[in-house]
Write an enzyme that holds these catalytic residues in place. Structure first.
Site, short mmCIF file in Angstrom:
data_model
loop_
_atom_site.label_atom_id
_atom_site.label_comp_id
_atom_site.label_asym_id
_atom_site.label_seq_id
_atom_site.Cartn_x
_atom_site.Cartn_y
_atom_site.Cartn_z
N ASP A 1 -11.33 23.84 -38.50
CA ASP A 1 -12.08 22.99 -37.58
C ASP A 1 -11.73 23.35 -36.14
O ASP A 1 -10.65 23.87 -35.85
CB ASP A 1 -11.73 21.51 -37.80
CG ASP A 1 -12.27 20.97 -39.11
OD1 ASP A 1 -13.16 21.61 -39.70
OD2 ASP A 1 -11.79 19.91 -39.54
N LYS A 2 -12.62 23.03 -35.24
CA LYS A 2 -12.43 23.34 -33.81
C LYS A 2 -11.07 22.88 -33.31
O LYS A 2 -10.37 23.61 -32.61
CB LYS A 2 -13.55 22.68 -32.99
CG LYS A 2 -13.39 22.83 -31.49
CD LYS A 2 -14.50 22.11 -30.74
CE LYS A 2 -14.30 22.21 -29.23
NZ LYS A 2 -15.36 21.49 -28.49
#
Length: 339
Positions: A150-151
């Protein structure tokens, strides 16, 4: 959260139909086949299994038969869009490299590959600047990638430099023979080590987040093992070991058992869930959130078989500064706690 490279588009194609008064009983997939352009029965059946097709605002099974005046709503993923990849001189924290693989440490705030709303500044943009001819398979726009984070999740990733490595590593992730361990700070006092088993799929209420479906009717099989590393009373540092790699798996699995990740704004961890009502404590949590403006999740270690030599490779990474600083604050808080 780390995930295998399964499609994860943020945009959806919406349809809504109301069956005529004289509608004969007809399976819902057949009903929709005649009404949605450029689709297939298999795609519709998968959408039903994922909970993306509702009849009268309720999920249905594939054998459901449409009746007169039924209201059918559909959300289908848009097909992947062709995105021009632009090489960018983005610094990469490379831990290991040879002719087959690259192992790197991904920072927070970095999206792994271009997509809707993120066409530049991604890990892929940096990879294609520093490395030529990275291999691609089914999903265009993701050269070298076999998994992702995830970011706002930090930590170790492996990237393939050759077609052989991409295929070999992809099979290892698919067969679940890699070893992936994460450190996560979660709300609450986790009583004991355990395992979360529950299908993970897109929420039927909010398509931007994931949900656990314990009955297995929707989503995809997902298993997370966790063990307690350190207790702080109101929060706990745990290690999570993945068997599967679904979108947001650790984040939604820990929330499912009542322990959302610390400062996870998508799954309710960005507010005080455990602790006292003292103003001093509230300020302490606010300061922690400022130090760590993201979910407290780090991909700590990754092990896999080298695609060429067959040797087992194991890599570890230190906690990033933001997460380490918050743990230090909790150490001090617990040592001086009087409540």
């Amino acid at each position: 959260m780390e995930e295998e490279l399964e499609e994860n588009q943020e945009l959806f194609e919406h349809y809504k139909f109301t069956a005529d008064k004289g509608q004969e009983l007809l399976r819902v997939d057949k009903f929709l086949m005649d009404r949605i352009p450029n689709t297939t029965r298999n795609k519709l059946q998968q959408a039903i299994a994922d909970g993306d097709i509702l009849v009268n605002k309720k999920t249905v099974k594939a054998n459901y038969k449409v009746k007169p005046l039924d209201e059918i709503t559909v959300e289908l993923n848009y097909p992947p869009q062709k995105i021009e990849l632009i090489p960018e001189n983005i610094p990469l924290n490379i831990l290991y490299e040879d002719e087959e693989v690259i192992v790197l440490n991904k920072p927070s705030e970095m999206v792994v590959h271009p997509g809707y709303g993120n066409h530049t500044g991604t890990l892929v943009n940096g990879l294609i600047y520093h490395f030529e001819n990275l291999p691609e398979q089914e999903m265009a726009g993701r050269p070298g990638l076999v998994h992702r984070l995830d970011k706002n999740t930090t930590g170790i990733m492996v990237v393939a430099k050759t077609e052989h490595a991409l295929t070999h590593l992809g099979k290892q992730f698919f067969d679940r023979t890699t070893e992936r361990r994460y450190h996560a700070l979660v709300w609450g006092d986790v009583e004991e080590d355990g395992t979360v088993t529950g299908h993970v799929g897109r929420s039927l209420k909010n398509r931007k987040v994931m949900e656990v479906f314990p009955d297995g009717k929707f989503g995809k099989h997902a298993v997370t093992h966790y063990k307690v590393l350190k207790r702080y009373g109101y929060v706990t540092l745990v290690e999570c070991k993945l068997e599967t790699g679904r979108t947001h798996q650790i984040r939604i699995h820990m929330k499912h058992i009542g322990h959302p990740l610390f400062n996870d704004n998508e799954y309710g961890g960005d507010r005080i869930l455990k602790g006292t009502s003292f103003t001093k404590y509230k300020q302490f949590i606010t300061n922690c959130f400022s130090l760590l403006p993201r979910q407290a999740l780090h991909a700590k270690s990754l092990g896999f078989e080298h695609p060429k030599t067959g040797k087992w490779l194991q890599f570890e990474s230190e906690l990033p500064k933001d997460m380490a600083s918050v743990l230090e604050k909790w150490d001090i808080y617990v040592a001086n706690r009087t409540d």
